[in-house]
Design a protein around this motif. Sequence first.
Motif, short mmCIF file in Angstrom:
data_model
loop_
_atom_site.label_atom_id
_atom_site.label_comp_id
_atom_site.label_asym_id
_atom_site.label_seq_id
_atom_site.Cartn_x
_atom_site.Cartn_y
_atom_site.Cartn_z
N SER A 191 0.95 -1.31 -0.01
CA SER A 191 0.14 0.00 0.03
C SER A 191 0.74 1.35 0.24
CB SER A 191 -0.95 -0.06 1.19
OG SER A 191 -0.24 0.00 2.38
N ASN A 192 1.74 1.16 0.72
CA ASN A 192 2.94 2.35 0.68
C ASN A 192 3.55 2.64 -0.81
OD1 ASN A 192 2.34 2.84 3.28
ND2 ASN A 192 4.33 1.85 4.08
N LEU A 193 3.64 1.67 -1.54
CA LEU A 193 4.35 1.67 -2.82
C LEU A 193 3.31 2.54 -3.51
CD1 LEU A 193 6.18 1.14 -4.85
CD2 LEU A 193 5.17 -0.97 -5.43
N ILE A 194 2.06 2.13 -3.42
CA ILE A 194 1.10 3.05 -4.35
C ILE A 194 0.71 4.37 -3.77
CG2 ILE A 194 -1.50 2.71 -4.85
CD1 ILE A 194 -1.69 0.05 -4.47
N TYR A 195 0.98 4.49 -2.56
CA TYR A 195 0.65 5.64 -1.86
C TYR A 195 1.89 6.85 -2.39
CZ TYR A 195 -0.55 9.38 1.57
OH TYR A 195 -0.97 10.20 2.42
N ILE A 196 2.94 6.31 -2.22
CA ILE A 196 4.13 7.31 -2.77
C ILE A 196 4.00 7.64 -4.12
CG2 ILE A 196 5.62 6.64 -0.82
CD1 ILE A 196 7.19 4.90 -2.83
N LEU A 197 3.72 6.61 -5.18
CA LEU A 197 3.73 6.94 -6.45
C LEU A 197 2.42 7.67 -6.89
CD1 LEU A 197 4.83 3.43 -8.02
CD2 LEU A 197 6.05 5.41 -7.87
N VAL A 198 1.46 7.70 -6.07
CA VAL A 198 0.52 8.40 -6.14
C VAL A 198 0.85 9.95 -5.61
CG1 VAL A 198 -2.13 9.12 -5.62
CG2 VAL A 198 -1.51 6.57 -6.08
N TYR A 199 1.48 9.89 -4.68
CA TYR A 199 1.74 11.47 -4.24
C TYR A 199 2.75 12.28 -5.05
CZ TYR A 199 4.59 14.52 -1.29
OH TYR A 199 5.19 15.56 -0.70
N PHE A 240 -5.87 -0.28 -4.84
CA PHE A 240 -5.39 1.02 -5.39
C PHE A 240 -6.54 1.94 -5.01
CE2 PHE A 240 -4.98 3.89 -8.85
CZ PHE A 240 -3.58 4.01 -9.18
N ASP A 241 -7.77 1.70 -5.39
CA ASP A 241 -8.85 2.92 -5.21
C ASP A 241 -8.68 3.40 -3.75
OD1 ASP A 241 -9.04 2.82 -7.95
OD2 ASP A 241 -10.91 1.58 -7.48
N LEU A 242 -8.60 2.32 -2.64
CA LEU A 242 -8.65 2.63 -1.26
C LEU A 242 -7.38 3.60 -0.84
CD1 LEU A 242 -10.02 -0.41 0.24
CD2 LEU A 242 -11.18 1.49 0.13
N THR A 243 -6.43 3.01 -1.57
CA THR A 243 -5.24 3.89 -1.19
C THR A 243 -5.08 5.50 -1.69
OG1 THR A 243 -3.63 1.78 -1.18
CG2 THR A 243 -2.67 3.97 -1.34
N VAL A 244 -5.49 5.49 -3.02
CA VAL A 244 -5.96 6.91 -3.73
C VAL A 244 -6.89 7.62 -2.85
CG1 VAL A 244 -6.80 8.19 -5.56
CG2 VAL A 244 -5.15 6.03 -6.00
N ARG A 245 -7.75 7.02 -2.44
CA ARG A 245 -8.88 7.86 -1.66
C ARG A 245 -8.04 8.33 -0.21
NH1 ARG A 245 -15.10 5.74 0.34
NH2 ARG A 245 -15.45 7.53 1.66
N LYS A 246 -7.58 7.31 0.65
CA LYS A 246 -7.05 7.65 1.75
C LYS A 246 -5.88 8.81 1.54
CE LYS A 246 -3.23 5.89 5.07
NZ LYS A 246 -2.68 4.82 5.30
N PHE A 247 -5.12 9.00 0.36
CA PHE A 247 -4.13 9.91 0.03
C PHE A 247 -5.14 11.35 -0.32
CE2 PHE A 247 -2.42 12.59 -3.35
CZ PHE A 247 -1.14 13.00 -2.94
N LEU A 248 -6.00 11.48 -1.07
CA LEU A 248 -6.75 12.44 -1.42
C LEU A 248 -7.50 12.88 -0.27
CD1 LEU A 248 -8.36 11.51 -4.98
CD2 LEU A 248 -6.38 13.01 -4.48
N ASP A 249 -8.08 12.19 0.76
CA ASP A 249 -8.67 12.64 2.06
C ASP A 249 -7.60 13.26 2.89
OD1 ASP A 249 -11.06 11.52 1.25
OD2 ASP A 249 -10.87 9.52 2.49
N LYS A 250 -6.53 12.73 2.90
CA LYS A 250 -5.40 13.71 3.60
C LYS A 250 -4.89 14.93 3.16
CE LYS A 250 -0.98 12.67 5.81
NZ LYS A 250 0.04 11.81 6.13
#
Length: 306
Positions: free
Chosen positions: A194-202, A235-245
Amino acid sequence: PSPSHMVSPDARSLPTNAPLTKTTDTCPKRPHHGDPDIKPSIPEDALGKLLQLCVCESAFVFGGGVCRQVDGVAVGGGLGPLLANICMAHLEGEFFLKAQHPFGPSCCRRCVGGAFCLFASEDHVDLFLNFIGSIDTSIRFDGESGVDGRLPFLDTIIKRSLNNIYPDVATRVKPTDKGLFYNSQSFIPESYKSNLIYILVYRVFHIASSYTIFHHDLQVLKSKFLKNGFSSVLFDLTVRKFLDKQYTPEEQVTTVRRMKVTMLLPYLGPLSVFIERRLAELIAGFCPLVDFGIICGRGRTIGGLF
């Protein structure tokens, strides 16, 4: 004419080709002769000697023999990128001091050995590269020009916009990229995935210059993760977590004692109430650990003039 030709000059083989003697001579002078508020406590000559001990005449073993590096910065050392950046900053300063020619760029943004420049004409590019190459002959530059209004620079693709004065910026994907990450079935903690997805979305989010570009780059990134076995739900949950933050402000919890600050101001009627409320809002927003208050006293009196 308005500047329209995009070029990315790049220094060859940094930090290996950085002139070591000039760089170590420049390093102590910049902090000691610059802003006095950040002047180091180490004397200038002592700082220069320490740098020379760290980087000059480094010994290494090659081919069974002991060799000594007489110039250039060693690759892989902790000081390599720092000294290369200082060398290029000095070269950049020399250019702007000596540049009295019409072929210089109207816009220049540098990152260590690479830069993004705008020129009024394509004919000015070679003149500019030859000029900055003559300032220090040990460093040579190559220039990559934009094609069809697109120019790769670092991790970005800069594209001239037809509807805006600002360019479109998107995440760069190199031609050699195969879209491979570790597989979703890899024997690693789930947080790593999940962190790999998070940092690339960032990365995609902060590079994209518009939400349209962000959405496109996000779909490209999602397709890569799906090919590596990742689920669309994760992937969608991680993107949502990032955008919520990004868009949901976090409530700050104070765990230390707040510092009490009291200001004495003269009473000015209803204006004092407005000033007190406005100052309290500003300090609460920028200094949440300050317990701020105002005491309104008497204004000037005749007795205060004697």
